[in-house]
Scaffold this active site. Structure first.
Site, PDB file in Angstrom:
ATOM      1  N   CYS A 149       0.821  -1.209   0.000  1.00  0.00           N
ATOM      2  CA  CYS A 149       0.000   0.000   0.000  1.00  0.00           C
ATOM      3  C   CYS A 149       0.853   1.256   0.000  1.00  0.00           C
ATOM      4  CB  CYS A 149      -0.977   0.030   1.172  1.00  0.00           C
ATOM      5  SG  CYS A 149      -2.153   1.401   1.017  1.00  0.00           S
TER       6      CYS A 149
ATOM      7  N   CYS B 290      -5.929   2.452  -4.054  1.00  0.00           N
ATOM      8  CA  CYS B 290      -5.387   2.985  -2.813  1.00  0.00           C
ATOM      9  C   CYS B 290      -6.310   4.099  -2.336  1.00  0.00           C
ATOM     10  CB  CYS B 290      -3.976   3.515  -3.044  1.00  0.00           C
ATOM     11  SG  CYS B 290      -3.159   4.024  -1.520  1.00  0.00           S
TER      12      CYS B 290
END
Length: 420
Positions: free
Chosen positions: A174, A354
């Site tokens: 991430c 994201c």
């Protein structure tokens, strides 16, 4: 003759399954569940030593006081699909030339097909002094569940001073996580009237706020709005917790490096991340230490009975749970085609997402595929921070993960082409 006999003995498995899945995280459980949903007659085993399964996208929200740690964890045994064997051990070696994985308890497990999704290595040891002080002395990280709780304690008690936020070179799990917590802390401080008494610095190894330039403007607006100082080409090398000092290697535009020490009252650390040692030392790995697969089919480039997805795979997508959600149906369909001796029917386009939390209650949903191609799922400008995306992040996506994805369900999101 003796060497040949030893090789023959070494190649005899202690147990064997038709499909062995290494890793019981998001990728492994999802693939197992979808395979069983398609064909309950399959002989499948999951190799996974952990008793607890974590929803890792939730750890940033633990660090911001939005989720509790308990909300991000379930018992592994409750998630293993019915009819799938659980081999509760770690893999000590991959032996694809003999169709074996070797376990930490000394056993060897044979397979007809292997799905390798063991995750990646978060290299805490790469930063000198970090292990000794993590969770103390104002040093925290949302890349572990326990220290994510400490992050929230630090934010809650922060009365002013200097807070550092670090980001290593890519790839990491991430890519937006290192700065999401920074924005949420800044918002907390602003609401409490403490932002003006605080200095927030984002120290990142790269030279851009985000890898997909399309999404940089709203992040730059958040940085400017909170008064955050961005320090590009800063790589964290050491942390001295008792002295409250962080040491960075700083590269100039010509590549020459120097060292800079920064004092802190709080530092949120994101360590560098690499392929697991057991992967990088195996025949499955590429030169960079990731399991070498075709970017589209997720099939290994040298071993046709091996597939890989998730964080361990060599695909160049963002390493997120959202990527796994779209990789899993591709891997399953192509694995079943391989079993039947048919061509690969599906291709993964590199999709990842994201949710960039620029404030408490506001998110920029960054969705993109290979090459940074923007692939929004909703008919509006994805660069605008929205409360609806906050609900997506905090309500819908956890439900989707626990109740749908890990049970082998698929949602076919049609990405829209838009001329933003």
């Amino acid at each position: 003759m003796e060497a040949a006999a030893q090789k023959h003995i070494a190649a005899v498995p202690d147990l064997k399954h038709g499909v062995v899945i290494v890793g019981g995280g998001a990728a492994g459980i999802t693939v197992a569940a979808e395979l069983m949903r398609r064909d309950a007659r399959l002989d499948i085993a999951i190799v996974e030593p952990a008793e607890t399964h974590s929803y890792q996208p939730g750890w940033t929200l633990v660090g911001a006081g939005v989720f509790s740690r308990r909300q991000t964890a379930r018992e592994e045994r409750a998630l293993i699909p019915s009819g799938v064997a659980w081999i509760k051990a770690a893999v000590s070696a991959f032996d694809p030339d003999n169709n074996l994985v070797r376990l930490s308890d000394g056993r060897a497990v044979g397979y007809d097909y292997l799905v390798a999704c063991p995750g990646l290595k978060i290299d805490w040891d790469a930063i000198a002094g970090l292990n000794e002080t993590l969770g103390h002395n104002g040093v925290c990280s949302n890349y572990r569940a326990d220290t994510a709780e400490y992050t929230w304690r630090l934010i809650r008690e922060f009365q002013g001073g200097t807070a550092l936020f670090t980001q290593p070179a890519m790839p990491i799990k991430c890519a937006g996580a290192p700065q999401k917590i920074m924005y949420m802390m800044a918002d907390h401080l602003k609401r409490r009237g403490k932002l003006s008494a605080s200095t927030l610095k984002f120290c990142l190894a790269g030279d851009a706020l985000f890898g997909v330039s399309f999404f940089v403007p709203p992040l730059q607006k958040a940085v400017d709005g909170y008064g955050i100082e961005v320090c590009y080409r800063h790589t964290l090398k050491a942390v001295d917790g008792p002295k409250k000092t962080a040491l960075f290697a700083v590269a100039n535009k010509d590549g020459a490096t120097s060292e800079v020490a920064m004092p802190f009252d709080m530092v949120h650390v994101v360590p560098p991340q690499t392929g697991l040692d057991v992967v990088s030392e195996s025949p499955l790995a590429n030169a960079a230490g990731w399991i070498e697969v075709d970017q589209a089919t997720l099939r290994h480039v040298r071993y046709p009975n091996v597939f890989s997805l998730g964080d361990a795979a060599s695909t160049s997508n963002a390493k997120t749970a959202a990527a796994v959600r779209l990789q899993a149906p591709v891997a399953v369909a192509n694995l079943q085609a391989a079993m039947a001796g048919k061509p690969m029917p599906k291709a993964y386009d590199g999709y990842g997402s994201c949710p960039l939390t620029v404030a408490l209650g506001k998110i920029v949903l960054a969705e993109f595929a290979y090459g940074g191609k923007v692939t929004p799922s909703f008919p509006f400008d994805p660069r605008v921070p929205r409360r609806s995306m906050w609900y997506l992040k905090t309500k819908f996506l956890p439900w989707l993960y626990w109740s749908h994805m890990l049970k082998g369900g698929t949602i076919d999101i049609k990405h829209r082409e838009r001329g933003w």
